[in-house]
Scaffold this active site. Sequence first.
Site, short mmCIF file in Angstrom:
data_model
loop_
_atom_site.label_atom_id
_atom_site.label_comp_id
_atom_site.label_asym_id
_atom_site.label_seq_id
_atom_site.Cartn_x
_atom_site.Cartn_y
_atom_site.Cartn_z
N SER A 1 0.86 -1.19 0.00
CA SER A 1 0.00 0.00 0.00
C SER A 1 0.90 1.24 0.00
O SER A 1 1.74 1.37 -0.89
CB SER A 1 -0.95 -0.04 1.20
OG SER A 1 -1.88 1.02 1.13
N THR A 2 0.76 2.12 0.97
CA THR A 2 1.52 3.37 0.98
C THR A 2 3.02 3.10 0.90
O THR A 2 3.57 2.36 1.71
CB THR A 2 1.22 4.16 2.27
OG1 THR A 2 -0.18 4.15 2.50
CG2 THR A 2 1.72 5.59 2.16
N MET B 1 -0.15 1.14 5.08
CA MET B 1 -0.93 1.47 6.26
C MET B 1 -2.02 0.43 6.45
O MET B 1 -2.56 -0.11 5.49
CB MET B 1 -1.57 2.86 6.07
CG MET B 1 -2.26 3.40 7.30
SD MET B 1 -1.04 3.78 8.58
CE MET B 1 -2.12 4.32 9.91
N ASP C 1 -4.57 -4.75 5.84
CA ASP C 1 -5.10 -5.54 4.72
C ASP C 1 -4.13 -6.67 4.35
O ASP C 1 -2.95 -6.42 4.09
CB ASP C 1 -5.32 -4.62 3.51
CG ASP C 1 -5.98 -5.35 2.34
OD1 ASP C 1 -6.78 -6.27 2.59
OD2 ASP C 1 -5.70 -4.99 1.19
#
Length: 365
Positions: free
Chosen positions: A177-178, A296, A299
């Site tokens: 992700s990020t 972040m 997930d």
Amino acid sequence: MAKTRVVVVDDSALVRSLLSEIINRQPDMECVGAAADPYVAREMIRNTNPDVITLDVEMPRMDGIDFLGKLMRLRPTPVVMVSTLTERGADVTLRALELGAVDFVAKPKIGVADGLRQLAEEITDKVRIASKAHLKRLAVPVAGPSAGHGESAPARPAAPSSIGRLSTEKIVFIGASTGGTEATKEVLMQLPPDSPAVMITQHMPAGFTKSYAARLDGLCRIRVAEARDGERVLPGHAYIAPGGMHLSVERSGANYIARVQAGEPVNRHMPSVEVLFKSAARVVGPNALGIMLTGMGADGAKAMREMRDAGSYNFVQDEASCVVFGMPREAIAHGAAHEVLPLTQIAPKLIERLRSTAGMSINRV
């Protein structure tokens, strides 16, 4: 608790006003300045020392990409790109992420005021995440306005030798992700052309993953493309989940195939790492290798544990090399990791693992 101090940089007075209002409505953040161009912003940043900057790409006098490059070299500060250009100019966004922007929000082309209000939660979430991000100073000289058209592309690392005869049953699964666009690139660029298939879920909106895949395809020795529903999953290829769709793997006779489907968000995400990793546990089992990169939230953490329970071997990025140590932390907490490694060590260790198990596969027909 001290509030997160934000400087807004955008040439639109309307956007500056809206972003300032959205930020100031949050109990944990405040807009300490709003600048119409990078020259004004430079003085403002010097005077206010913000925790996070929101930055438009297209501005008079100096574009946002040039400004970002200078900022990350001289005064690294977490940046969230907020721009109309990022929606149609995905290449510009990817260039911004390469230069060190933490994340981006694509404001709508029309109905900007309503669109930004609808994006208020996403904007403020990303500002919060950015305020905690680990930044690294940009060491390389930044190319001028033509950056992003080839000459600024990073050089390929030294060619890894081939892995050797591998079972086509093996598949590598990556969740990110990020900060993940650059982390995934770091892993893929080190893989030789005969590596197993790689399936990737990177949190990214529709319209960006195609450009991202094309960018990686030009840098890597394996082929990289957006996944297409029903296509065979082949060695030497990487498949990226299209923005706004879930990616999973299925079995079709002797072959693996990609499933690309719309659905409900899972853990607030579509594509979701959880969906991909669950399918890996169910379908690929002990022939799977899992990699959890910077991001972040949580997930994919539970599903990565399911992968391990089904026999996979899993690598997780360590805190020091993550932009945001969220998803990796949760994966470790769920007992999903076999090895926790700095980003630069993940691909070499993956290749080492593949060589040590070459020829070993468990048939799951």
